[in-house]
Design a protein around this motif. Structure first.
Motif, PDB file in Angstrom:
ATOM      1  N   ASN A  60     166.905  66.058  14.983  1.00 34.62           N
ATOM      2  CA  ASN A  60     166.869  66.123  16.440  1.00 34.62           C
ATOM      3  C   ASN A  60     165.442  65.871  16.889  1.00 34.62           C
ATOM      4  OD1 ASN A  60     169.599  66.715  17.066  1.00 34.62           O
ATOM      5  ND2 ASN A  60     169.277  68.802  16.309  1.00 34.62           N
ATOM      6  N   THR A  61     165.283  64.938  17.793  1.00 34.78           N
ATOM      7  CA  THR A  61     163.968  64.606  18.344  1.00 34.78           C
ATOM      8  C   THR A  61     164.032  64.768  19.860  1.00 34.78           C
ATOM      9  OG1 THR A  61     164.430  62.270  18.725  1.00 34.78           O
ATOM     10  CG2 THR A  61     163.666  62.885  16.517  1.00 34.78           C
ATOM     11  N   LYS A  62     162.899  64.583  20.521  1.00 36.42           N
ATOM     12  CA  LYS A  62     162.910  64.676  21.985  1.00 36.42           C
ATOM     13  C   LYS A  62     163.704  63.519  22.602  1.00 36.42           C
ATOM     14  CE  LYS A  62     158.407  62.485  22.652  1.00 36.42           C
ATOM     15  NZ  LYS A  62     157.078  62.649  23.215  1.00 36.42           N
ATOM     16  N   TYR A  63     163.991  62.485  21.762  1.00 39.95           N
ATOM     17  CA  TYR A  63     164.790  61.357  22.231  1.00 39.95           C
ATOM     18  C   TYR A  63     166.271  61.521  21.863  1.00 39.95           C
ATOM     19  CZ  TYR A  63     160.131  59.401  22.571  1.00 39.95           C
ATOM     20  OH  TYR A  63     158.810  59.198  22.872  1.00 39.95           O
ATOM     21  N   GLY A  64     166.627  62.640  21.290  1.00 38.71           N
ATOM     22  CA  GLY A  64     167.999  62.892  20.888  1.00 38.71           C
ATOM     23  C   GLY A  64     168.137  62.857  19.373  1.00 38.71           C
ATOM     24  N   GLU A  65     169.370  62.900  18.914  1.00 35.60           N
ATOM     25  CA  GLU A  65     169.638  62.898  17.470  1.00 35.60           C
ATOM     26  C   GLU A  65     169.364  61.506  16.894  1.00 35.60           C
ATOM     27  OE1 GLU A  65     172.935  65.087  14.944  1.00 35.60           O
ATOM     28  OE2 GLU A  65     173.723  63.240  15.810  1.00 35.60           O
ATOM     29  N   ARG A  66     168.682  61.466  15.749  1.00 34.89           N
ATOM     30  CA  ARG A  66     168.364  60.205  15.084  1.00 34.89           C
ATOM     31  C   ARG A  66     168.665  60.337  13.599  1.00 34.89           C
ATOM     32  NH1 ARG A  66     165.370  56.320  18.270  1.00 34.89           N
ATOM     33  NH2 ARG A  66     165.388  55.375  16.242  1.00 34.89           N
ATOM     34  N   THR A  67     168.856  59.209  12.932  1.00 34.77           N
ATOM     35  CA  THR A  67     169.047  59.181  11.481  1.00 34.77           C
ATOM     36  C   THR A  67     167.755  58.656  10.869  1.00 34.77           C
ATOM     37  OG1 THR A  67     171.405  58.764  11.726  1.00 34.77           O
ATOM     38  CG2 THR A  67     170.435  58.248   9.586  1.00 34.77           C
ATOM     39  N   VAL A  68     167.280  59.343   9.821  1.00 35.27           N
ATOM     40  CA  VAL A  68     166.022  58.984   9.174  1.00 35.27           C
ATOM     41  C   VAL A  68     166.286  58.612   7.724  1.00 35.27           C
ATOM     42  CG1 VAL A  68     163.708  59.767   8.549  1.00 35.27           C
ATOM     43  CG2 VAL A  68     164.756  60.569  10.661  1.00 35.27           C
ATOM     44  N   ILE A  69     165.679  57.505   7.283  1.00 38.66           N
ATOM     45  CA  ILE A  69     165.765  57.085   5.884  1.00 38.66           C
ATOM     46  C   ILE A  69     164.340  56.997   5.352  1.00 38.66           C
ATOM     47  CG2 ILE A  69     166.463  55.253   4.297  1.00 38.66           C
ATOM     48  CD1 ILE A  69     168.461  54.358   6.517  1.00 38.66           C
ATOM     49  N   ASP A  70     164.052  57.786   4.317  1.00 37.73           N
ATOM     50  CA  ASP A  70     162.754  57.706   3.645  1.00 37.73           C
ATOM     51  C   ASP A  70     162.916  56.807   2.438  1.00 37.73           C
ATOM     52  OD1 ASP A  70     161.367  59.543   5.346  1.00 37.73           O
ATOM     53  OD2 ASP A  70     162.473  61.163   4.368  1.00 37.73           O
ATOM     54  N   ALA A  71     162.029  55.815   2.318  1.00 35.23           N
ATOM     55  CA  ALA A  71     162.152  54.841   1.226  1.00 35.23           C
ATOM     56  C   ALA A  71     160.770  54.474   0.701  1.00 35.23           C
ATOM     57  CB  ALA A  71     162.873  53.591   1.726  1.00 35.23           C
ATOM     58  N   VAL A  72     160.770  53.809  -0.455  1.00 34.71           N
ATOM     59  CA  VAL A  72     159.541  53.286  -1.056  1.00 34.71           C
ATOM     60  C   VAL A  72     159.726  51.795  -1.262  1.00 34.71           C
ATOM     61  CG1 VAL A  72     158.052  53.325  -3.110  1.00 34.71           C
ATOM     62  CG2 VAL A  72     158.989  55.458  -2.212  1.00 34.71           C
ATOM     63  N   ARG A  73     158.761  51.025  -0.772  1.00 34.26           N
ATOM     64  CA  ARG A  73     158.828  49.577  -0.968  1.00 34.26           C
ATOM     65  C   ARG A  73     158.686  49.267  -2.445  1.00 34.26           C
ATOM     66  NH1 ARG A  73     155.473  46.283   3.517  1.00 34.26           N
ATOM     67  NH2 ARG A  73     155.614  44.820   1.782  1.00 34.26           N
ATOM     68  N   ARG A  74     159.500  48.325  -2.934  1.00 28.66           N
ATOM     69  CA  ARG A  74     159.455  47.965  -4.359  1.00 28.66           C
ATOM     70  C   ARG A  74     158.268  47.078  -4.678  1.00 28.66           C
ATOM     71  NH1 ARG A  74     165.054  46.395  -6.798  1.00 28.66           N
ATOM     72  NH2 ARG A  74     163.819  46.789  -8.625  1.00 28.66           N
ATOM     73  N   ASP A  75     157.769  46.327  -3.711  1.00 31.47           N
ATOM     74  CA  ASP A  75     156.674  45.394  -3.999  1.00 31.47           C
ATOM     75  C   ASP A  75     155.312  46.063  -4.099  1.00 31.47           C
ATOM     76  OD1 ASP A  75     156.571  45.988  -1.293  1.00 31.47           O
ATOM     77  OD2 ASP A  75     156.223  43.915  -0.644  1.00 31.47           O
ATOM     78  N   GLY A 134     154.930  49.894  -3.508  1.00 27.20           N
ATOM     79  CA  GLY A 134     155.027  51.345  -3.670  1.00 27.20           C
ATOM     80  C   GLY A 134     154.742  52.138  -2.405  1.00 27.20           C
ATOM     81  N   GLU A 135     154.570  51.473  -1.270  1.00 25.54           N
ATOM     82  CA  GLU A 135     154.272  52.153  -0.010  1.00 25.54           C
ATOM     83  C   GLU A 135     155.494  52.913   0.489  1.00 25.54           C
ATOM     84  OE1 GLU A 135     153.250  50.948   4.627  1.00 25.54           O
ATOM     85  OE2 GLU A 135     153.273  49.399   3.085  1.00 25.54           O
ATOM     86  N   LYS A 136     155.268  54.163   0.943  1.00 22.28           N
ATOM     87  CA  LYS A 136     156.347  54.954   1.507  1.00 22.28           C
ATOM     88  C   LYS A 136     156.552  54.515   2.948  1.00 22.28           C
ATOM     89  CE  LYS A 136     155.880  59.013  -1.383  1.00 22.28           C
ATOM     90  NZ  LYS A 136     155.732  60.458  -1.439  1.00 22.28           N
ATOM     91  N   VAL A 137     157.836  54.294   3.299  1.00 22.44           N
ATOM     92  CA  VAL A 137     158.161  53.860   4.653  1.00 22.44           C
ATOM     93  C   VAL A 137     159.295  54.720   5.195  1.00 22.44           C
ATOM     94  CG1 VAL A 137     157.405  51.495   4.253  1.00 22.44           C
ATOM     95  CG2 VAL A 137     159.788  52.092   3.863  1.00 22.44           C
ATOM     96  N   THR A 138     159.397  54.762   6.518  1.00 22.57           N
ATOM     97  CA  THR A 138     160.454  55.503   7.185  1.00 22.57           C
ATOM     98  C   THR A 138     161.206  54.555   8.096  1.00 22.57           C
ATOM     99  OG1 THR A 138     159.101  57.496   7.152  1.00 22.57           O
ATOM    100  CG2 THR A 138     160.958  57.482   8.662  1.00 22.57           C
ATOM    101  N   VAL A 139     162.510  54.634   8.022  1.00 19.84           N
ATOM    102  CA  VAL A 139     163.370  53.820   8.876  1.00 19.84           C
ATOM    103  C   VAL A 139     164.094  54.770   9.823  1.00 19.84           C
ATOM    104  CG1 VAL A 139     165.307  52.199   8.934  1.00 19.84           C
ATOM    105  CG2 VAL A 139     163.704  52.145   7.024  1.00 19.84           C
ATOM    106  N   TRP A 140     163.961  54.513  11.123  1.00 17.82           N
ATOM    107  CA  TRP A 140     164.617  55.316  12.139  1.00 17.82           C
ATOM    108  C   TRP A 140     165.818  54.548  12.664  1.00 17.82           C
ATOM    109  CZ3 TRP A 140     163.143  60.222  13.469  1.00 17.82           C
ATOM    110  CH2 TRP A 140     161.913  60.644  12.979  1.00 17.82           C
ATOM    111  N   ARG A 141     166.960  55.236  12.730  1.00 21.23           N
ATOM    112  CA  ARG A 141     168.183  54.616  13.254  1.00 21.23           C
ATOM    113  C   ARG A 141     168.837  55.575  14.240  1.00 21.23           C
ATOM    114  NH1 ARG A 141     170.479  50.278  10.144  1.00 21.23           N
ATOM    115  NH2 ARG A 141     172.566  51.134  10.378  1.00 21.23           N
ATOM    116  N   GLY A 142     169.843  55.101  14.938  1.00 26.34           N
ATOM    117  CA  GLY A 142     170.550  55.930  15.915  1.00 26.34           C
ATOM    118  C   GLY A 142     171.212  57.128  15.266  1.00 26.34           C
ATOM    119  N   GLY A 143     171.447  58.168  16.048  1.00 26.04           N
ATOM    120  CA  GLY A 143     172.037  59.400  15.534  1.00 26.04           C
ATOM    121  C   GLY A 143     173.484  59.248  15.113  1.00 26.04           C
TER     122      GLY A 143
END
Length: 166
Positions: free
Chosen positions: A17-32, A34-43
């Motif tokens: 839950n964020t101030k913008y409403g419910e969101r879906t979060v994906i934590d991932a690591v780039r294979r090329d 090794g950088e950690k990235v976050t993908v934000w999607r709709g709730g």
């Protein structure tokens, strides 16, 4: 310009839950790199909740603003969808008449010649001696008892048969 990037999910997708409403979060690591990235999607993102699990391979896009987006795999979306119903021809494998077919009489024991019977008896006797030798070797060199002794001797016996084409 948009880049396609391969990544690995660090954990299952989660809802926050964020101030913008419910969101879906994906934590991932780039294979090329090794950088950690976050993908934000709709709730209401059912795709991520269903298909993004720990160590899942992901394809992401990176736009010119530095925002990551998930590319949905159509193969996963269709997974579990029933195939169209089409008649599939099936050839019967079983004999449904329940008739017993006669086999060749040649396999009958009484038709073995005395010479063949002697050969079989000698072969069985030699194999028994080989197995006894394997058991004795396990006793003399390894010294285990019971099921372990039998298992090791059987392995040695089968290996000797294979190696010397017995």
């Amino acid at each position: 310009m948009v880049q396609l990037i391969e990544a690995i999910a660090q954990s299952p997708a989660r809802r926050v839950n964020t101030k913008y409403g419910e969101r879906t979060v994906i934590d991932a690591v780039r294979r090329d790199n090794g950088e950690k990235v976050t993908v934000w999607r709709g709730g209401d993102d059912e795709y991520s909740k269903k298909h993004v699990i720990k160590n899942a391979r992901l394809t992401l896009t990176l736009d010119n603003k530095g925002k990551y987006s998930l590319v949905e795999d159509t193969n996963l979306v269709n997974l579990g969808t029933p195939l169209p119903v089409e008649p599939v021809p099936v050839k019967p494998v079983h004999n449904y008449d329940h008739k017993i077919e006669k086999t060749s009489e040649k396999h009958n024991e009484s038709e073995l010649s005395p010479n063949q019977k002697r050969e079989i008896a000698n072969y069985v006797q030699e194999m028994a001696k080989l197995y006894k030798y394997c058991l004795d070797q396990v006793d003399a060199t390894i010294g285990v008892d019971g099921e372990d002794k039998r298992a090791i001797a059987t392995t040695l016996y089968l290996s000797a048969q294979k190696k010397f084409s017995l």
